[in-house]
Design a protein around this motif. Structure first.
Motif, mmCIF file in Angstrom:
data_model
loop_
_atom_site.group_PDB
_atom_site.id
_atom_site.type_symbol
_atom_site.label_atom_id
_atom_site.label_comp_id
_atom_site.label_asym_id
_atom_site.label_seq_id
_atom_site.Cartn_x
_atom_site.Cartn_y
_atom_site.Cartn_z
ATOM 1 N N GLY A 230 0.817 -1.217 0.000
ATOM 2 C CA GLY A 230 0.000 0.000 0.000
ATOM 3 C C GLY A 230 0.847 1.262 0.000
ATOM 4 N N ILE A 231 1.907 1.262 0.820
ATOM 5 C CA ILE A 231 2.812 2.419 0.874
ATOM 6 C C ILE A 231 3.516 2.597 -0.464
ATOM 7 C CG2 ILE A 231 4.946 3.300 1.913
ATOM 8 C CD1 ILE A 231 4.043 1.970 4.549
ATOM 9 N N LEU A 232 3.968 1.492 -1.056
ATOM 10 C CA LEU A 232 4.645 1.574 -2.357
ATOM 11 C C LEU A 232 3.722 2.141 -3.433
ATOM 12 C CD1 LEU A 232 6.588 -1.824 -2.410
ATOM 13 C CD2 LEU A 232 7.545 0.456 -2.040
ATOM 14 N N LEU A 233 2.463 1.741 -3.391
ATOM 15 C CA LEU A 233 1.498 2.248 -4.381
ATOM 16 C C LEU A 233 1.264 3.749 -4.199
ATOM 17 C CD1 LEU A 233 -1.105 -0.679 -4.401
ATOM 18 C CD2 LEU A 233 0.630 -0.177 -6.107
ATOM 19 N N ILE A 234 1.249 4.210 -2.939
ATOM 20 C CA ILE A 234 1.094 5.650 -2.674
ATOM 21 C C ILE A 234 2.324 6.410 -3.180
ATOM 22 C CG2 ILE A 234 0.912 7.410 -0.857
ATOM 23 C CD1 ILE A 234 -0.697 5.328 0.773
ATOM 24 N N LEU A 235 3.503 5.822 -2.995
ATOM 25 C CA LEU A 235 4.728 6.460 -3.483
ATOM 26 C C LEU A 235 4.734 6.540 -5.014
ATOM 27 C CD1 LEU A 235 7.373 4.822 -1.109
ATOM 28 C CD2 LEU A 235 6.429 7.135 -0.972
ATOM 29 N N VAL A 236 4.224 5.492 -5.665
ATOM 30 C CA VAL A 236 4.105 5.517 -7.127
ATOM 31 C C VAL A 236 3.133 6.614 -7.559
ATOM 32 C CG1 VAL A 236 3.273 4.213 -9.131
ATOM 33 C CG2 VAL A 236 4.764 3.118 -7.471
ATOM 34 N N PHE A 237 2.050 6.766 -6.789
ATOM 35 C CA PHE A 237 1.099 7.858 -7.055
ATOM 36 C C PHE A 237 1.806 9.203 -7.011
ATOM 37 C CE2 PHE A 237 -0.964 11.143 -4.462
ATOM 38 C CZ PHE A 237 -1.916 11.619 -5.354
ATOM 39 N N SER A 238 2.594 9.433 -5.952
ATOM 40 C CA SER A 238 3.312 10.703 -5.803
ATOM 41 C C SER A 238 4.250 10.940 -6.978
ATOM 42 C CB SER A 238 4.107 10.675 -4.496
ATOM 43 O OG SER A 238 5.057 11.717 -4.448
ATOM 44 N N LYS A 239 5.036 9.910 -7.309
ATOM 45 C CA LYS A 239 6.028 10.035 -8.380
ATOM 46 C C LYS A 239 5.365 10.323 -9.717
ATOM 47 C CE LYS A 239 9.084 7.019 -11.066
ATOM 48 N NZ LYS A 239 9.968 8.005 -11.652
ATOM 49 N N TYR A 240 4.326 9.569 -10.064
ATOM 50 C CA TYR A 240 3.776 9.672 -11.416
ATOM 51 C C TYR A 240 2.772 10.813 -11.581
ATOM 52 C CZ TYR A 240 6.482 5.889 -13.156
ATOM 53 O OH TYR A 240 7.553 5.134 -13.573
ATOM 54 N N PHE A 241 2.192 11.289 -10.494
ATOM 55 C CA PHE A 241 1.416 12.531 -10.595
ATOM 56 C C PHE A 241 2.349 13.681 -10.942
ATOM 57 C CE2 PHE A 241 -2.967 13.805 -9.416
ATOM 58 C CZ PHE A 241 -3.581 12.592 -9.682
ATOM 59 N N LEU A 395 6.506 8.726 3.822
ATOM 60 C CA LEU A 395 5.904 7.427 4.150
ATOM 61 C C LEU A 395 6.897 6.275 4.026
ATOM 62 C CD1 LEU A 395 2.416 7.711 2.389
ATOM 63 C CD2 LEU A 395 2.872 7.744 4.852
ATOM 64 N N THR A 396 7.997 6.495 3.316
ATOM 65 C CA THR A 396 9.013 5.452 3.152
ATOM 66 C C THR A 396 9.524 4.958 4.505
ATOM 67 O OG1 THR A 396 9.697 6.518 1.092
ATOM 68 C CG2 THR A 396 11.191 4.875 1.999
ATOM 69 N N GLY A 397 9.476 5.815 5.514
ATOM 70 C CA GLY A 397 9.933 5.439 6.847
ATOM 71 C C GLY A 397 9.186 4.258 7.435
ATOM 72 N N PHE A 398 7.969 3.994 6.943
ATOM 73 C CA PHE A 398 7.155 2.888 7.464
ATOM 74 C C PHE A 398 7.425 1.562 6.751
ATOM 75 C CE2 PHE A 398 4.731 6.734 8.476
ATOM 76 C CZ PHE A 398 4.498 6.533 9.838
ATOM 77 N N LEU A 399 8.277 1.566 5.720
ATOM 78 C CA LEU A 399 8.593 0.317 5.011
ATOM 79 C C LEU A 399 9.580 -0.516 5.827
ATOM 80 C CD1 LEU A 399 9.092 1.587 1.329
ATOM 81 C CD2 LEU A 399 7.179 0.229 2.190
ATOM 82 N N PRO A 400 9.390 -1.851 5.887
ATOM 83 C CA PRO A 400 10.344 -2.697 6.603
ATOM 84 C C PRO A 400 11.667 -2.816 5.846
ATOM 85 C CG PRO A 400 8.704 -4.045 5.483
ATOM 86 C CD PRO A 400 8.278 -2.612 5.299
ATOM 87 N N ASP A 401 12.723 -3.088 6.578
ATOM 88 C CA ASP A 401 14.035 -3.299 5.969
ATOM 89 C C ASP A 401 14.142 -4.773 5.567
ATOM 90 O OD1 ASP A 401 16.685 -3.586 5.284
ATOM 91 O OD2 ASP A 401 17.397 -2.202 6.832
ATOM 92 N N LEU A 402 14.008 -5.063 4.281
ATOM 93 C CA LEU A 402 13.988 -6.448 3.815
ATOM 94 C C LEU A 402 15.312 -7.158 4.056
ATOM 95 C CD1 LEU A 402 12.006 -6.257 0.433
ATOM 96 C CD2 LEU A 402 11.193 -6.946 2.688
ATOM 97 N N GLU A 403 16.403 -6.415 4.009
ATOM 98 C CA GLU A 403 17.711 -7.046 4.209
ATOM 99 C C GLU A 403 17.817 -7.652 5.608
ATOM 100 O OE1 GLU A 403 19.846 -7.451 1.771
ATOM 101 O OE2 GLU A 403 18.383 -6.434 0.492
ATOM 102 N N LYS A 404 17.266 -6.979 6.607
ATOM 103 C CA LYS A 404 17.301 -7.499 7.975
ATOM 104 C C LYS A 404 16.428 -8.740 8.109
ATOM 105 C CE LYS A 404 18.339 -3.111 10.274
ATOM 106 N NZ LYS A 404 17.855 -2.089 11.252
ATOM 107 N N TRP A 405 15.258 -8.726 7.413
ATOM 108 C CA TRP A 405 14.366 -9.884 7.483
ATOM 109 C C TRP A 405 14.984 -11.102 6.817
ATOM 110 C CZ3 TRP A 405 9.700 -10.919 9.809
ATOM 111 C CH2 TRP A 405 9.109 -9.854 10.506
ATOM 112 N N LYS A 406 15.749 -10.880 5.749
ATOM 113 C CA LYS A 406 16.390 -12.014 5.058
ATOM 114 C C LYS A 406 17.427 -12.710 5.955
ATOM 115 C CE LYS A 406 15.903 -10.150 0.382
ATOM 116 N NZ LYS A 406 16.621 -9.544 -0.762
ATOM 117 N N LYS A 407 18.028 -11.946 6.878
ATOM 118 C CA LYS A 407 19.062 -12.498 7.754
ATOM 119 C C LYS A 407 18.476 -13.281 8.931
ATOM 120 C CE LYS A 407 22.339 -8.809 6.642
ATOM 121 N NZ LYS A 407 23.067 -7.630 7.146
ATOM 122 N N LYS A 408 17.157 -13.105 9.155
ATOM 123 C CA LYS A 408 16.534 -13.786 10.304
ATOM 124 C C LYS A 408 16.346 -15.276 10.016
ATOM 125 C CE LYS A 408 14.093 -9.809 12.250
ATOM 126 N NZ LYS A 408 12.783 -9.245 12.649
#
Length: 408
Positions: A230-241, A395-408
């Motif tokens: 959802g956050i990524l889609l909002i960011l795409v909205f911001s960029k492409y508007f 809103l990017t601040g609310f995205l999880p850090d995937l690199e940390k999750w991959k190490k778990k």
């Protein structure tokens, strides 16, 4: 001795496979360049059709909306279908629709025919992008950010060439000369047919369903995945508007505010779109190294100071600021797309279709709404409003850090 020979054979085979994959990425980037060059002719001829057909800004926005919606609505469906049943020759089929749209546009002497023409071109785009993005993913050798950036840079380079070619050929000679660009469409079809042969022979590179299910279980909680998408889609909205304000109305803004000629305005648009191409190439590899979340942070929010200054700058500084905006803002999409594909593994085509589709859709809706706003106020006011869109990057601040999750 036999072991050494086996190892050498494997090494040679691995090296050959990497070279083949790289050649496929180059060919994909080239076809993306041709595809988006042809598509970028549509906004590039807006000043011509506005004058010849006596259109207002709202109708210009409707042309963009028709093109973008025909592309955006089909892309997720195409991606979902081809995730289940890969279609190696769909790239050439998509370009055939673009070819029909170009020929129709050359002969379009009414507003309705222009809409039909851009709709055909949009359908071509809808078929091309999800499958081409999947091919880039297949040929990446694990360097997904680099592959997507190389693929994307071809498209953005093509988008930048369109206005320049329009300024050199279409503006002085007339709308009918769009038809000469059908040669580029035919060239793209030939290259795509060759790529399709590699695709057909390498479908084994797609992960089997059992592996995909295992990957799905090892990812983030479902709720986090949905929130992140959802956050990524909002960011795409911001960029492409914001991108819609530049690609559809930047020439009109320059003509209205600085009284430059149509050809000069298209050259300035080329400068901006060339900066977009450069930024796209930078974003993917940097995301592979430092993490895609950081690239998304920089590319969306980092545009804000420049977008806020743009409406108050003179012509020289407008051109300079547009370069910074193009480079920074465009670095986001490759990072966003690969981040989303890592969130939902095994659905490469569907995710590519969803995000390419949303990008086109947001561009179309944005263009239509901004056209209405320009008619009601002024083209300068549009840029004053759009200047605040990059702040949504917080809103990017609310995205999880995937690199940390991959190490778990």
């Amino acid at each position: 001795m036999e072991t050494t020979l086996t190892e050498e054979t494997k090494a040679m085979a691995s090296k050959a496979a990497q070279q083949t994959a790289f050649s496929i990425l180059i060919a994909l980037s080239f076809t993306h360049l041709l595809n988006d060059t042809l598509q970028s002719l549509i906004p590039a001829i807006y000043p011509l059709v506005r004058e010849s057909l006596h259109l207002n800004y709202s109708q210009i926005g409707l042309i963009t909306l028709t093109f973008q919606m025909s592309a955006s609505l089909l892309q997720p469906l195409v991606g979902l279908y081809t995730d289940r049943k890969p279609q190696p020759y769909s790239l050439a089929i998509g370009m055939s629709f673009t070819l029909l749209g170009l020929i129709s546009l050359a002969f379009a002497h009414s507003f309705v025919m222009v809409l039909v023409s851009v709709c055909l071109t949009g359908i071509g785009s809808a078929v091309f992008h999800p499958e081409a993005s999947r091919l880039a993913y297949m040929a990446s050798g694990g360097r997904h950010g680099m592959a997507q950036s190389l693929f994307q840079v071809g498209g953005n380079a093509g988008s930048s060439l369109g206005p320049l070619l329009a300024a050199l050929i279409i503006a002085p000679l007339g709308q009918f000369h769009v038809i000469w660009f059908s040669v580029a469409a035919l060239l793209a079809i030939v290259v795509m047919l060759n790529i399709s042969k590699w695709y057909k022979a390498n479908t084994h590179r797609l992960k089997p369903k059992k592996v995909v299910q295992q990957l799905d279980q090892s990812l983030l909680p479902k709720r986090t995945v949905i929130l992140s998408l959802g956050i990524l889609l909002i960011l795409v909205f911001s960029k492409y508007f914001y991108m819609a304000s530049m690609t559809s109305y930047y020439t009109f803004y320059l003509i209205d505010r600085f009284h430059v000629s149509v050809q000069s305005a298209q050259v300035y648009l080329f400068i901006f779109l060339f900066a977009v191409a450069a930024g796209t190439f930078i974003g993917g590899p940097v995301g592979d190294k430092i993490g895609r979340k950081y690239v998304i942070w920089i590319s969306i929010l980092g545009v804000a100071p420049f977008s806020l200054l743009l409406p108050h700058a003179n012509l020289m500084w407008t051109a300079i600021l547009s370069v910074f905006i193009g480079v920074i803002l465009s670095s986001a999409f490759s990072a966003i797309l690969v981040y989303a594909q890592e969130l939902v593994p095994g659905k490469v085509g569907m995710i590519a279709g969803l995000f390419f589709g949303l990008a086109f859709g947001m561009g179309g809706v944005g263009s239509a709404l901004l056209g209405k706003l320009a008619d009601a106020t002024s083209i300068t006011y549009v840029y004053q409003v759009c200047a605040y869109l990059p702040l949504i990057g917080l809103l990017t601040g609310f995205l999880p850090d995937l690199e940390k999750w991959k190490k778990k």
